[in-house]
Write an enzyme that holds these catalytic residues in place. Structure first.
Site: not given
Ligand SMILES: [Zn+2]
Length: 424
Positions: A102, A314, A352, A354, A357, A383
């Site tokens: 930015d 963002d 999830c 990720c 997880c 996560h």
């Molecule tokens: Zn997760």
């Protein structure tokens, strides 16, 4: 050699592949010298050239396509000349993809303590004296030439002008950079909003001129795309005027005037009217240029952005709340420090995909948050960033499949239903 009014062959471009009817939403690809971004996309924030607590490789693995850093912070530390010498932002931080910075306008005015709470998303909950600091408290002063501000690090005085912002962002070397603008709040007077808007327009021309000059001078460097920033707070006529003006703005070079490569939609946005305000601007802005919504990232706001024509977002929210033990789940937000998680031997969200997880339980995360272990921030950030990146990816897939509104209804039904609230 001069660059064209609409740059081509410089490594930057935007192609729309799907534009479903009944909304302003679109699916496309932004090309940059450091790689492509499939849009709509969420761009995680690495303010000081790092997403706090997470390795860049991990950000890549969790699906981040690009990262956004702050020109203001990197100018103060380590200095934009250091990034230039290092070969630019991406190489400096070992990020193998596109980057954004930015302009520093928002930060000099907010961290320079011009404002206390800049983005008063819900205007009703703040009084104006909570948002706009009194004159004595202000450490940032705006005039027609630029902004003088006090460093939040050591109190030293600095000055940003449109030209300096462009010089700093060229040294930092991100693929997508933003024009220097004056960011106002919902509590500035209408008269002041008009004044700030005109200033931002005049600064836009100076940014285009300086950007064109630097692009020619530094022609051996990868091309950087410049986005103009649309302000106008909550006023329909001002937002529409800003969109019309910024779309038409050109540099003063008589032989080869250049315009903006894309647009950043910024400033004070009231959460309740976000969609309406985005429509005012996006119905005017040229469809063929990409649009970035600055600083918005709560799940419900991302839907509003996508269906009203936003290509990239963002927001620091996902990582910031993660460090306070707040995590997103399909049924709303959960706080891992709460006692209820002490014996919760299951992942944060069983839907999830990720890394956190797949390998850790809420009970473990509860333990490391309560013990103030550093790994807590890492695991929770992984996560949350995956949750938001994936949510926007799912919106893109739903737009392509033609079932976006079904996907939204299903997600928001559950997200609100069990959590009781979906707002931040
Ligand atoms: Zn997760």
């Amino acid at each position: 050699m001069r660059i064209n009014a609409l740059p081509s062959g410089n490594g930057f471009g935007f192609e729309i592949s799907h534009a479903p009817e009944k909304s302003l939403a679109r699916v496309g690809t932004i090309s940059t010298p450091h790689g492509d971004i499939a849009t709509p996309a969420f761009i995680p924030v690495g303010t000081k050239a790092t997403v706090k607590a997470v390795l860049p490789e991990t950000m890549k693995d969790l699906g981040a396509q690009a990262l956004l850093s702050n020109a203001y912070h990197l100018y103060l530390q380590p200095g934009s000349d250091v990034l230039d010498e290092a070969g630019g932002l991406a190489r400096f931080m070992n990020w193998p993809g596109p980057t954004f910075t930015d302009s520093g306008g928002f930060q000099v005015l907010s961290l320079g303590v011009g404002f206390k709470k800049v983005l008063a998303m819900d205007a009703q909950t703040f009084r104006s004296d909570e948002v706009v600091a009194g004159n004595k408290e202000r450490l940032a002063h705006v005039d027609d030439e630029g902004v003088t501000f006090k460093s939040h690090i050591d109190g030293s005085m600095h000055r940003f002008t449109p030209e300096i912002s462009m010089q700093v962002q060229h040294q930092i070397g991100a693929d997508i950079i933003f024009a220097f603008d004056e960011c106002t709040t919902l509590h500035n007077t209408r008269k002041y909003q008009e004044k700030a808007l005109e200033r931002t327009r005049a600064w836009g021309i100076r940014c285009l001129d300086e950007h064109q000059k630097l692009t020619l001078e530094r022609s051996q460097k990868p091309y950087q795309a410049l986005y103009g920033v649309i302000q106008g707070a909550q006023y329909e006529d001002l937002r529409k005027k800003a969109a019309t003006d910024m779309a038409a703005l050109r540099s003063t070079d008589p032989d080869s005037p250049i315009g903006f490569d894309g647009f950043g939609l910024g400033g004070a946005l009231d959460k309740k009217t976000l969609g309406t305000i985005l429509t005012w601007m996006n119905e005017i802005l040229p469809a063929e240029k990409p649009r970035h919504l600055l600083g918005i990232g709560a799940p419900e706001d991302l839907f509003v952005g996508v269906e009203n024509g936003i290509d990239t977002f963002d927001c620091v929210l996902a990582s910031r709340i993660a460090r306070t033990s707040a995590v997103y789940t399909m049924v709303g937000r959960n706080n891992l420090s709460n006692a209820i998680n002490r014996r919760a031997f299951e992942p944060i969200d069983d839907e999830c995909d990720c890394y956190t997880c797949a390998h850790y339980t809420k009970a473990y995360l509860h333990h490391v948050f309560r013990g103030k272990e550093i790994i807590a921030a890492t695991l929770a950030t992984i996560h949350n960033e995956r949750f938001i990146v994936r949510l926007v990816d799912q919106m893109r897939a739903a737009l392509i499949a033609g079932d976006y509104f079904e996907f939204k209804a299903e997600f928001m039904g559950r997200y609100k239903h069990l959590s009781g609230q979906a707002r931040d």
